[in-house]
Design an enzyme around this catalytic site. Structure first.
Site, PDB file in Angstrom:
ATOM      1  CE  LYS A  74      -4.067   1.806   2.456  1.00  0.00           C
ATOM      2  NZ  LYS A  74      -5.048   1.966   1.390  1.00  0.00           N
TER       3      LYS A  74
HETATM    4  N1  PPE Z   1      -8.147  -1.431  -2.636  1.00  0.00           N
HETATM    5  C1  PPE Z   1      -7.587  -0.198  -2.579  1.00  0.00           C
HETATM    6  C2  PPE Z   1      -6.927   0.358  -3.785  1.00  0.00           C
HETATM    7  C3  PPE Z   1      -7.650   0.521  -1.386  1.00  0.00           C
HETATM    8  O1  PPE Z   1      -7.095   1.729  -1.329  1.00  0.00           O
HETATM    9  C4  PPE Z   1      -8.312  -0.031  -0.263  1.00  0.00           C
HETATM   10  C5  PPE Z   1      -8.379   0.734   1.021  1.00  0.00           C
HETATM   11  C6  PPE Z   1      -8.867  -1.314  -0.369  1.00  0.00           C
HETATM   12  C7  PPE Z   1      -8.760  -1.985  -1.570  1.00  0.00           C
HETATM   13  C8  PPE Z   1      -9.532  -1.996   0.790  1.00  0.00           C
HETATM   14  O2  PPE Z   1      -8.584  -2.385   1.764  1.00  0.00           O
HETATM   15  P1  PPE Z   1      -8.950  -2.503   3.321  1.00  0.00           P
HETATM   16  O3  PPE Z   1      -9.166  -1.102   3.804  1.00  0.00           O
HETATM   17  O4  PPE Z   1      -7.782  -3.157   3.919  1.00  0.00           O
HETATM   18  O5  PPE Z   1     -10.178  -3.312   3.394  1.00  0.00           O
HETATM   19  N2  PPE Z   1      -8.460   2.125   0.872  1.00  0.00           N
HETATM   20  C9  PPE Z   1      -8.215   2.954   2.020  1.00  0.00           C
HETATM   21  C10 PPE Z   1      -7.962   4.389   1.630  1.00  0.00           C
HETATM   22  C11 PPE Z   1      -9.094   5.193   1.122  1.00  0.00           C
HETATM   23  C12 PPE Z   1      -8.697   6.632   0.905  1.00  0.00           C
HETATM   24  O6  PPE Z   1      -9.424   7.339   0.137  1.00  0.00           O
HETATM   25  O7  PPE Z   1      -7.720   7.108   1.501  1.00  0.00           O
HETATM   26  C13 PPE Z   1      -9.285   2.781   3.069  1.00  0.00           C
HETATM   27  O8  PPE Z   1     -10.369   2.275   2.791  1.00  0.00           O
HETATM   28  O9  PPE Z   1      -9.016   3.109   4.221  1.00  0.00           O
END
Ligand code: PPE
Length: 312
Positions: free
Chosen positions: A159
């Site tokens: 990430k």
């Molecule tokens: N894909 C991406 C590209 C992504 O950024 C997130 C989280 C997810 C999947 C889901 O991952 P998880 O949160 O572990 O279930 N995106 C984060 C950032 C959003 C933002 O705008 O900043 C979040 O949901 O916290």
């Protein structure tokens, strides 16, 4: 968004005032996107405030750093304690948690090794990511003309802040064309993920989600949904998904820390099922939000108590 109620930010081992939480313009991260980060949430459960799957978020942060050869000068336990301190210092009973490990002020130029590893932990109050009504009503989304990163280009399992310039292209295109969010395909034309969410669909009586094969973030909410869905008796498969399945699926939904579980009611103006939240999505939301409120027992050990003293 207002950050008025944010009092303290943790920077390299010290809690500093919000106004002092600055980094230098010559920092490597600012020029080259060289930061690894996380997003987690604290919920106000009936047993007090608790962070959801904090250990898993910390683990993913260390994994991201490992891929990018960044060594965090703290143990995961110390990192966790710092996060909990930061939440308490702000007195938030519910909040979003954003730790960042970044290359700071050293030497500009692509080579990151000459810039130090700096760390900050920010927390703030963040409401519903895709709008207040999204959780019940669902959102209208499009398939993006931008693809997600191809395997072995930008490592999707890390990430990294740099990855989010691609997310911003997906998001801006969607908003400009009147949609709430965009779904990106991978470089072979199969379904990947949203700009900041993983994606699931209900098709042929099964729950499907794209595999961890180099184009999606290994979402912690994704893992949560796979677990609670299997425990509820559903069959869940991680498999490649054709674009057109989005149009003919019975249900489609996003998952993410920010988005939680958000139903998708149309894709490219084609209604998903009858064009509203479906029963499987609703059932999974019930189980998910039940855990987060404390109404359903946390038999997975996913909640870390924060012990916030409410501010008067
Ligand atoms: N894909 C991406 C590209 C992504 O950024 C997130 C989280 C997810 C999947 C889901 O991952 P998880 O949160 O572990 O279930 N995106 C984060 C950032 C959003 C933002 O705008 O900043 C979040 O949901 O916290």
């Amino acid at each position: 968004m207002s950050y008025e109620d944010v009092k303290k930010v943790w920077m390299n081992g010290r809690l500093v005032d919000f106004a002092d939480a600055r980094i230098h313009a010559f920092s490597h991260v600012f020029h080259y996107g060289s930061a690894m980060f996380e997003g987690a949430r604290v919920y106000k459960t009936r047993n007090g405030s608790a962070a959801f799957r904090l250990d898993e978020h910390i683990k993913r942060l260390y994994d991201s750093c490992k891929v990018y050869r960044m060594e965090i000068p703290y143990s995961p336990e110390e990192f966790k304690a710092a996060i909990l301190d930061t939440i308490r210092a702000n007195g938030f009973e519910e909040c979003y948690i954003r730790p960042l490990v970044y290359r700071g002020l050293g030497a500009l130029g692509v080579n990151p090794f000459k810039s130090p590893i700096d760390i900050l932990i920010a927390v703030w109050k963040w409401g519903k990511y895709l709008g207040d009504e999204a959780i019940d009503q669902g959102v209208d989304v499009c398939v993006s003309s931008w693809n997600r990163m191809a395997p072995n280009t930008f490592p999707a399992m890390a990430k990294a802040t740099g990855n989010y310039v691609n997310s911003a292209l997906i998001k801006m295109e969607a908003i400009t064309n009147g949609y709430t969010e965009g779904i990106a395909l991978d470089n072979s034309g199969r379904v990947s993920e949203g700009s900041g969410e993983n994606l699931f669909l209900v098709y042929g009586g099964r729950i499907l989600t794209p595999p961890l094969a180099g184009t999606i973030l290994p979402g912690i909410t994704r893992d949560t949904v796979i677990t609670i869905a299997r425990d509820a008796g559903y069959t869940v498969a991680e498999q490649q998904i054709a674009r057109e399945m989005l149009y003919i699926a019975d249900e489609v939904f996003f998952t993410g820390t920010a988005a939680e579980i958000t139903p998708i009611r149309s894709v490219d103006r084609i209604p998903v099922g009858p064009g509203r939240r479906g029963p499987v999505t609703e059932r999974l939301q019930k189980d998910f939000f039940g855990l987060l409120s404390g109404d359903i027992e946390d038999r997975y050990g996913w909640l870390t108590p924060v012990l916030v003293e409410a501010r008067v």
